[in-house]
Design a protein around this motif. Structure first.
Motif, PDB file in Angstrom:
ATOM      1  N   LYS A   1     -31.235 -96.521  -6.417  1.00 44.26           N
ATOM      2  CA  LYS A   1     -30.795 -97.711  -5.675  1.00 44.26           C
ATOM      3  C   LYS A   1     -31.132 -98.990  -6.429  1.00 44.26           C
ATOM      4  CE  LYS A   1     -30.920 -95.751  -1.020  1.00 44.26           C
ATOM      5  NZ  LYS A   1     -31.642 -95.744   0.263  1.00 44.26           N
ATOM      6  N   LYS A   2     -32.306 -99.040  -7.049  1.00 49.04           N
ATOM      7  CA  LYS A   2     -32.704-100.231  -7.822  1.00 49.04           C
ATOM      8  C   LYS A   2     -31.776-100.404  -9.019  1.00 49.04           C
ATOM      9  CE  LYS A   2     -35.290-103.749  -8.921  1.00 49.04           C
ATOM     10  NZ  LYS A   2     -35.269-104.974  -8.131  1.00 49.04           N
ATOM     11  N   GLU A   3     -31.538 -99.334  -9.761  1.00 49.64           N
ATOM     12  CA  GLU A   3     -30.632 -99.412 -10.912  1.00 49.64           C
ATOM     13  C   GLU A   3     -29.236 -99.847 -10.472  1.00 49.64           C
ATOM     14  OE1 GLU A   3     -30.481 -96.052 -13.621  1.00 49.64           O
ATOM     15  OE2 GLU A   3     -32.612 -95.675 -13.325  1.00 49.64           O
ATOM     16  N   LEU A   4     -28.747 -99.261  -9.391  1.00 50.71           N
ATOM     17  CA  LEU A   4     -27.417 -99.596  -8.879  1.00 50.71           C
ATOM     18  C   LEU A   4     -27.344-101.068  -8.501  1.00 50.71           C
ATOM     19  CD1 LEU A   4     -24.602 -98.505  -8.101  1.00 50.71           C
ATOM     20  CD2 LEU A   4     -25.540 -97.997  -5.833  1.00 50.71           C
ATOM     21  N   ASN A   5     -28.353-101.569  -7.815  1.00 48.95           N
ATOM     22  CA  ASN A   5     -28.399-102.969  -7.403  1.00 48.95           C
ATOM     23  C   ASN A   5     -28.343-103.903  -8.625  1.00 48.95           C
ATOM     24  OD1 ASN A   5     -30.399-105.463  -6.876  1.00 48.95           O
ATOM     25  ND2 ASN A   5     -29.251-104.995  -5.012  1.00 48.95           N
ATOM     26  N   ILE A   6     -29.160-103.614  -9.618  1.00 43.50           N
ATOM     27  CA  ILE A   6     -29.198-104.433 -10.836  1.00 43.50           C
ATOM     28  C   ILE A   6     -27.843-104.401 -11.534  1.00 43.50           C
ATOM     29  CG2 ILE A   6     -30.197-104.661 -13.149  1.00 43.50           C
ATOM     30  CD1 ILE A   6     -32.807-103.411 -11.919  1.00 43.50           C
ATOM     31  N   LEU A   7     -27.307-103.205 -11.729  1.00 46.95           N
ATOM     32  CA  LEU A   7     -26.064-103.064 -12.491  1.00 46.95           C
ATOM     33  C   LEU A   7     -24.850-103.603 -11.747  1.00 46.95           C
ATOM     34  CD1 LEU A   7     -26.736 -99.642 -14.203  1.00 46.95           C
ATOM     35  CD2 LEU A   7     -26.704-101.917 -15.271  1.00 46.95           C
ATOM     36  N   GLU A   8     -24.845-103.538 -10.422  1.00 43.88           N
ATOM     37  CA  GLU A   8     -23.736-104.147  -9.680  1.00 43.88           C
ATOM     38  C   GLU A   8     -23.717-105.656  -9.901  1.00 43.88           C
ATOM     39  OE1 GLU A   8     -24.277-102.755  -5.646  1.00 43.88           O
ATOM     40  OE2 GLU A   8     -22.914-101.062  -5.972  1.00 43.88           O
ATOM     41  N   LYS A   9     -24.889-106.288  -9.862  1.00 41.62           N
ATOM     42  CA  LYS A   9     -24.972-107.735 -10.127  1.00 41.62           C
ATOM     43  C   LYS A   9     -24.534-108.035 -11.558  1.00 41.62           C
ATOM     44  CE  LYS A   9     -28.839-108.555  -6.992  1.00 41.62           C
ATOM     45  NZ  LYS A   9     -30.283-108.856  -6.910  1.00 41.62           N
ATOM     46  N   PHE A  10     -25.026-107.247 -12.496  1.00 40.99           N
ATOM     47  CA  PHE A  10     -24.703-107.440 -13.908  1.00 40.99           C
ATOM     48  C   PHE A  10     -23.203-107.254 -14.152  1.00 40.99           C
ATOM     49  CE2 PHE A  10     -23.994-105.498 -18.087  1.00 40.99           C
ATOM     50  CZ  PHE A  10     -24.398-106.547 -18.901  1.00 40.99           C
ATOM     51  N   ASN A  11     -22.631-106.185 -13.612  1.00 42.44           N
ATOM     52  CA  ASN A  11     -21.200-105.913 -13.797  1.00 42.44           C
ATOM     53  C   ASN A  11     -20.343-107.042 -13.234  1.00 42.44           C
ATOM     54  OD1 ASN A  11     -21.748-103.448 -15.023  1.00 42.44           O
ATOM     55  ND2 ASN A  11     -21.435-102.259 -13.151  1.00 42.44           N
ATOM     56  N   LYS A  12     -20.767-107.588 -12.108  1.00 43.72           N
ATOM     57  CA  LYS A  12     -20.025-108.697 -11.478  1.00 43.72           C
ATOM     58  C   LYS A  12     -20.012-109.923 -12.391  1.00 43.72           C
ATOM     59  CE  LYS A  12     -19.446-110.191  -6.794  1.00 43.72           C
ATOM     60  NZ  LYS A  12     -20.007-110.208  -5.464  1.00 43.72           N
ATOM     61  N   LEU A  13     -21.139-110.173 -13.058  1.00 38.45           N
ATOM     62  CA  LEU A  13     -21.241-111.325 -13.964  1.00 38.45           C
ATOM     63  C   LEU A  13     -20.459-111.142 -15.259  1.00 38.45           C
ATOM     64  CD1 LEU A  13     -25.053-112.173 -13.737  1.00 38.45           C
ATOM     65  CD2 LEU A  13     -23.157-113.577 -12.892  1.00 38.45           C
ATOM     66  N   THR A  14     -20.406-109.913 -15.744  1.00 41.27           N
ATOM     67  CA  THR A  14     -19.886-109.666 -17.092  1.00 41.27           C
ATOM     68  C   THR A  14     -18.551-108.937 -17.152  1.00 41.27           C
ATOM     69  OG1 THR A  14     -21.035-107.545 -17.252  1.00 41.27           O
ATOM     70  CG2 THR A  14     -22.230-109.516 -18.008  1.00 41.27           C
ATOM     71  N   GLY A  15     -18.178-108.280 -16.064  1.00 44.48           N
ATOM     72  CA  GLY A  15     -16.974-107.455 -16.112  1.00 44.48           C
ATOM     73  C   GLY A  15     -17.214-106.086 -16.722  1.00 44.48           C
TER      74      GLY A  15
ATOM     75  N   GLN B   1     -18.760-102.181 -16.865  1.00 41.39           N
ATOM     76  CA  GLN B   1     -18.686-101.088 -15.885  1.00 41.39           C
ATOM     77  C   GLN B   1     -19.865-100.139 -16.067  1.00 41.39           C
ATOM     78  OE1 GLN B   1     -14.749 -99.452 -16.448  1.00 41.39           O
ATOM     79  NE2 GLN B   1     -13.841-101.038 -15.195  1.00 41.39           N
ATOM     80  N   CYS B   2     -21.056-100.686 -16.086  1.00 38.78           N
ATOM     81  CA  CYS B   2     -22.265 -99.877 -16.260  1.00 38.78           C
ATOM     82  C   CYS B   2     -22.588 -99.144 -14.965  1.00 38.78           C
ATOM     83  CB  CYS B   2     -23.448-100.771 -16.637  1.00 38.78           C
ATOM     84  SG  CYS B   2     -23.235-101.637 -18.193  1.00 38.78           S
ATOM     85  N   LYS B   3     -23.102 -97.926 -15.126  1.00 41.75           N
ATOM     86  CA  LYS B   3     -23.508 -97.114 -13.985  1.00 41.75           C
ATOM     87  C   LYS B   3     -24.975 -96.734 -14.142  1.00 41.75           C
ATOM     88  CE  LYS B   3     -18.958 -94.948 -13.621  1.00 41.75           C
ATOM     89  NZ  LYS B   3     -18.272 -95.213 -14.862  1.00 41.75           N
ATOM     90  N   PRO B   4     -25.662 -96.494 -13.029  1.00 43.16           N
ATOM     91  CA  PRO B   4     -27.064 -96.091 -13.134  1.00 43.16           C
ATOM     92  C   PRO B   4     -27.223 -94.825 -13.981  1.00 43.16           C
ATOM     93  CG  PRO B   4     -26.529 -96.627 -10.873  1.00 43.16           C
ATOM     94  CD  PRO B   4     -25.229 -96.610 -11.636  1.00 43.16           C
TER      95      PRO B   4
END
Length: 159
Positions: free
Chosen positions: A134-148, A150-153
């Motif tokens: 959940k922590k990884e997903l939360n971080i990567l969702e924010k990051f993906n939104k900023l950068t475009g 498509q990183c996954k946990p």
């Protein structure tokens, strides 16, 4: 024989800093070290007792107990260091090649996984695994939104 792994180091560094910020740890320093298979295997043997090559090792500066995962200690500004994330580059590149995945994107997921380990997250039990995922997903969702991107946990990748 190990082949050269080409990465855009400037972009990787910039994105790693963005991931640290997305995690809410922007006031802390994190080291990112890229090594050969032989080096990470030696570190894995020395520090974890596992004589094998791996993708990532995390060396936290502060000891954070699993029940306090994600909570950073109150420390002097000079001690605002999370630790080092070590990436086994040839191992990662080989794994990406087998899975037909982009190395640069996968490195970001693996870095995020290592970052979570630096702040006390682990995946020894099902509950710990879920909390870390959940922590990884939360971080990567924010990051993906900023950068475009498509990183996954990483834990979702069979780790």
């Amino acid at each position: 024989m190990q082949r050269v792994v080409r990465v855009n180091k400037a972009q990787l560094n910039n994105y790693a800093n963005m991931i640290v910020s997305c995690a809410g740890y922007q006031d802390y320093d994190v080291g990112l070290i890229m090594v050969q298979d032989k080096e990470i295997q030696l570190m894995n043997q020395q520090y974890r007792g596992k004589d094998e090559v791996t993708d990532v090792l995390a060396f936290p500066y502060h000891e954070i107990l699993p029940e306090n995962a994600g909570l950073l200690p109150e420390v002097h500004p000079e001690e605002r260091i999370l630790g080092d994330v070590v990436l086994g580059m040839p191992y990662i590149a080989s794994d990406c090649f087998k899975r037909a995945e982009d190395v640069q994107t996968t490195l970001l997921s693996i870095f995020t996984h290592g970052l979570c380990h630096l702040v006390g997250f682990n995946h020894e039990s099902q509950d710990e695994w879920m909390q870390m995922y959940k922590k990884e997903l939360n971080i990567l969702e924010k990051f993906n939104k900023l950068t475009g991107c498509q990183c996954k946990p990483l834990l979702g990748l069979g780790h």
